[in-house]
Scaffold this active site. Structure first.
Site, PDB file in Angstrom:
ATOM      1  N   CYS A  12       0.740  -1.031  -0.048  1.00 47.88           N
ATOM      2  CA  CYS A  12       0.048  -0.078  -0.024  1.00 47.88           C
ATOM      3  C   CYS A  12       0.870   1.145  -0.006  1.00 47.88           C
ATOM      4  O   CYS A  12       2.039   0.896   0.234  1.00 47.88           O
ATOM      5  CB  CYS A  12      -0.844  -0.052   1.096  1.00 47.88           C
ATOM      6  SG  CYS A  12      -0.505   0.313   2.784  1.00 47.88           S
ATOM      7  N   CYS A  86      -1.955   1.472  -4.597  1.00 46.12           N
ATOM      8  CA  CYS A  86      -0.704   2.264  -4.648  1.00 46.12           C
ATOM      9  C   CYS A  86      -0.368   2.449  -6.156  1.00 46.12           C
ATOM     10  O   CYS A  86       0.667   2.717  -6.747  1.00 46.12           O
ATOM     11  CB  CYS A  86       0.458   1.183  -4.171  1.00 46.12           C
ATOM     12  SG  CYS A  86       0.627  -0.224  -4.861  1.00 46.12           S
ATOM     13  N   CYS A  90       3.938  -0.094  -8.365  1.00 53.79           N
ATOM     14  CA  CYS A  90       4.398  -1.777  -8.197  1.00 53.79           C
ATOM     15  C   CYS A  90       4.667  -2.095  -9.482  1.00 53.79           C
ATOM     16  O   CYS A  90       4.246  -2.190 -10.567  1.00 53.79           O
ATOM     17  CB  CYS A  90       3.378  -2.618  -7.930  1.00 53.79           C
ATOM     18  SG  CYS A  90       3.999  -4.077  -7.113  1.00 53.79           S
TER      19      CYS A  90
END
Length: 134
Positions: A12, A86, A90
């Site tokens: 997160c 997020c 990533c």
């Protein structure tokens, strides 16, 4: 990763609430079959104390956790990558299982509003662990 074990990464933004709670549940529920990592795209200075208190209510201690920055090697080492708000922070590697869990951010919320988030995380982690079981 040990033979027969799956590595799950929870990500997160701040690695202070949602991902820490998910990691706590995964450690408690996954037993010897799951290795757990958690990280954040912009980690906070400390784990959210309300998240710590909410998890303590269900017997899981995340007080000793420390938010940390997401590393490419975390993703590379993981079989399953769970993101929670997020966005595109990533990295994506072929052959990994990715899921994005839409969950409210507990930052700044009172414990009465964090408990339902905790329970939503618990339900998702229970389903994930059951799905990963050999």
């Amino acid at each position: 990763m040990a033979a027969g074990r799956m590595t799950v990464l929870f990500v997160c933004v701040h690695n202070a609430g949602r991902s820490q709670m998910a990691a706590g549940f995964a450690c408690a529920l996954g037993g010897d079959g799951v290795d757990v990592l958690s990280a954040g795209s912009e980690p906070a200075d400390r784990t959210n104390p309300v998240a710590v208190a909410a998890m303590a209510e269900v017997g899981i201690d995340i007080a000793g956790t420390q938010p940390r920055v997401l590393a490419v090697d975390d993703v590379r080492a993981s079989d399953v990558v769970i993101t929670m708000g997020c966005g595109d922070a990533c990295p994506v590697f072929p052959g990994k299982r990715y899921e994005d869990w839409a969950l409210d951010d507990p930052a700044g919320l009172p414990i009465e509003q964090v408990r339902p988030i905790r329970e939503a995380i618990r339900a998702r982690v229970e389903a994930l662990v059951a799905d990963l079981a050999p």
